[in-house]
Design a protein around this motif. Sequence first.
Motif, PDB file in Angstrom:
ATOM      1  N   THR A  38      -6.740  40.080 -54.412  1.00 20.30           N
ATOM      2  CA  THR A  38      -6.835  40.244 -52.363  1.00 20.30           C
ATOM      3  C   THR A  38      -6.898  38.603 -52.542  1.00 20.30           C
ATOM      4  N   ALA A  39      -6.723  38.196 -51.485  1.00 20.14           N
ATOM      5  CA  ALA A  39      -7.999  36.888 -50.941  1.00 20.14           C
ATOM      6  C   ALA A  39      -8.977  36.569 -50.403  1.00 20.14           C
ATOM      7  N   GLY A  40      -9.411  37.968 -50.683  1.00 19.38           N
ATOM      8  CA  GLY A  40     -10.593  38.177 -49.823  1.00 19.38           C
ATOM      9  C   GLY A  40     -11.799  38.340 -51.204  1.00 19.38           C
ATOM     10  N   GLU A  41     -11.351  39.125 -51.984  1.00 18.49           N
ATOM     11  CA  GLU A  41     -11.866  39.109 -53.515  1.00 18.49           C
ATOM     12  C   GLU A  41     -11.380  37.684 -53.803  1.00 18.49           C
ATOM     13  N   ILE A  42     -10.776  36.615 -54.091  1.00 22.08           N
ATOM     14  CA  ILE A  42     -10.943  35.387 -54.493  1.00 22.08           C
ATOM     15  C   ILE A  42     -12.028  34.817 -53.138  1.00 22.08           C
ATOM     16  N   ALA A  61       0.239  46.974 -60.914  1.00 20.22           N
ATOM     17  CA  ALA A  61      -0.887  47.742 -60.753  1.00 20.22           C
ATOM     18  C   ALA A  61      -2.033  47.742 -62.158  1.00 20.22           C
ATOM     19  N   ALA A  62      -2.078  46.823 -62.941  1.00 20.29           N
ATOM     20  CA  ALA A  62      -2.890  46.118 -63.865  1.00 20.29           C
ATOM     21  C   ALA A  62      -3.345  45.106 -63.909  1.00 20.29           C
ATOM     22  N   GLY A  63      -2.670  44.510 -62.314  1.00 18.58           N
ATOM     23  CA  GLY A  63      -3.698  43.180 -61.488  1.00 18.58           C
ATOM     24  C   GLY A  63      -2.713  42.017 -61.214  1.00 18.58           C
ATOM     25  N   LEU A  64      -1.439  41.867 -61.821  1.00 15.91           N
ATOM     26  CA  LEU A  64      -0.721  40.867 -61.150  1.00 15.91           C
ATOM     27  C   LEU A  64      -0.271  40.685 -59.961  1.00 15.91           C
ATOM     28  N   ARG A  65      -0.423  39.336 -60.201  1.00 11.85           N
ATOM     29  CA  ARG A  65      -0.541  39.307 -58.512  1.00 11.85           C
ATOM     30  C   ARG A  65       0.228  37.354 -57.916  1.00 11.85           C
ATOM     31  N   SER A  66       0.983  37.612 -59.166  1.00 10.45           N
ATOM     32  CA  SER A  66       1.630  35.374 -59.035  1.00 10.45           C
ATOM     33  C   SER A  66       2.838  35.726 -60.061  1.00 10.45           C
ATOM     34  N   LEU A  67       3.743  35.866 -60.022  1.00 17.35           N
ATOM     35  CA  LEU A  67       4.574  35.512 -61.212  1.00 17.35           C
ATOM     36  C   LEU A  67       6.248  34.860 -60.657  1.00 17.35           C
ATOM     37  N   GLY A  68       7.105  33.550 -61.855  1.00 13.13           N
ATOM     38  CA  GLY A  68       8.031  32.678 -61.482  1.00 13.13           C
ATOM     39  C   GLY A  68       8.878  33.414 -62.450  1.00 13.13           C
ATOM     40  N   PRO A  69       9.955  33.193 -61.841  1.00 13.44           N
ATOM     41  CA  PRO A  69      10.705  34.304 -62.626  1.00 13.44           C
ATOM     42  C   PRO A  69      11.402  33.153 -63.255  1.00 13.44           C
ATOM     43  N   VAL A  70      11.364  32.146 -63.661  1.00 12.63           N
ATOM     44  CA  VAL A  70      11.813  31.480 -65.186  1.00 12.63           C
ATOM     45  C   VAL A  70      11.110  30.586 -65.092  1.00 12.63           C
ATOM     46  N   TRP A  71      10.825  30.688 -67.276  1.00 12.82           N
ATOM     47  CA  TRP A  71      10.220  29.388 -67.112  1.00 12.82           C
ATOM     48  C   TRP A  71      11.645  28.190 -67.957  1.00 12.82           C
ATOM     49  N   ARG A 114      -5.329  29.691 -48.306  1.00 13.28           N
ATOM     50  CA  ARG A 114      -5.345  30.121 -47.350  1.00 13.28           C
ATOM     51  C   ARG A 114      -3.373  30.569 -47.086  1.00 13.28           C
ATOM     52  N   VAL A 115      -3.397  29.732 -48.068  1.00 19.53           N
ATOM     53  CA  VAL A 115      -1.367  30.492 -48.669  1.00 19.53           C
ATOM     54  C   VAL A 115      -1.659  31.844 -49.721  1.00 19.53           C
ATOM     55  N   LEU A 116      -2.909  32.285 -50.094  1.00 19.83           N
ATOM     56  CA  LEU A 116      -2.805  33.023 -50.704  1.00 19.83           C
ATOM     57  C   LEU A 116      -3.109  34.484 -50.402  1.00 19.83           C
ATOM     58  N   GLU A 117      -3.947  33.814 -48.942  1.00 16.74           N
ATOM     59  CA  GLU A 117      -4.100  35.154 -48.085  1.00 16.74           C
ATOM     60  C   GLU A 117      -3.433  35.950 -47.361  1.00 16.74           C
ATOM     61  N   ARG A 118      -2.463  34.412 -47.104  1.00 18.79           N
ATOM     62  CA  ARG A 118      -1.434  34.883 -46.410  1.00 18.79           C
ATOM     63  C   ARG A 118      -0.101  35.894 -47.034  1.00 18.79           C
TER      64      ARG A 118
END
Length: 356
Positions: free
Chosen positions: A118-122, A155-165, A348-352
């Motif tokens: 979460t943004a709070g943890e960051i 559940a393992a902690g993933l919070r960001s994803l790019g559909p492609v490289w 700010r963006v991560l909080e949203r």
Amino acid sequence: MTGPSSHAVFDGHNDTLLRLIEKVTNDAVGDFIGGDGLGHIDLPRAIRGGLRGAIFACYSPSPRHGAGFSGSMSGTRYDLPLPPPLDPEAARGYVIRMISLMLRIERASAGAVKICRTAGEIRETMARGALAAVLHIEGAEAIDPELRMLDVLHAAGLRSLGPVWSRPTVFGHGVPFRFPSGPDIGPGLTPAGKALVARCNELRILLDLSHLNAAGFDDVARLSNAPLVATHSNAHAVCPHARNLTDAQLDAIRASGGLVGLNFATAFLRPDGQMDEATGVDVMLRHLDHLIAVAGEDHVGLGSDFDGAEVPQAIGDAAGLPVLVRAMRDHGYGEALLAKICSGNWLRVLERTLGG
């Protein structure tokens, strides 16, 4: 350490986990925590450079292509052939190894590294001087079209994803490593890609638009209810590389309340598109000036691509981040703007997006 003349940095993209798992002598946990002096990021250099938060990518390389194409980005024009779609089982193997490595680093660090959800943890982790790590997948080959693996990774902690490289996936199509070129190349998201956007919104997973082509970018902009984010991309108006963002895309990021992170990779910085570490910090400032002018000062951050590209020699690695901060200050950026670019806009963006 950061002080009154410096700013804590949140960095939107690195490939350090891949660097660590590919080492021949593999005490990757000890090498990161104690500092191996290789590549761009380890914990001691992060501390020296004021790096207090970062998005750590899990990137699965293609066979025979290694981590990238840096050595091939030369000549007045180039168009590097992309590798074929990656085998999902191979991708899952890489992702599991990298997430496992970050979990072991967190456990062994005695609180100096924390995987944040979460943004709070960051914010809390950065405030106490530790390193806040956000887990990211760059290229979603490890995720099945039914999105079951996405639930497991979340559940393992993933919070960001790019559909492609850049190479195609079942979710969409990326931009090639082509210069000069725009990003309007190929079709947009597949039906599975559109479902992925919706599920990421539900789970509050950040969607990274870096590497996605123009049609895919537009699909995400139309479908997503979250801020549009390109974690490590630059201004096409300064460097006409297919990997960079047009002013229309920057306008869309601004309108959504999103963010673009300045990529330090020299081929995406230099107007001539060359991957050359003998690149001055001045060209980074040219990109920042343009990104701020078009996207706005509330929508620009840093996305170094450390351990995934050649960066300007003047910066060198994470310990060199104060060089860029000083250059921005000398260029006329005030302390309030520096605070936004270094971490405030990201937080700010991560909080949203992530909540908390």
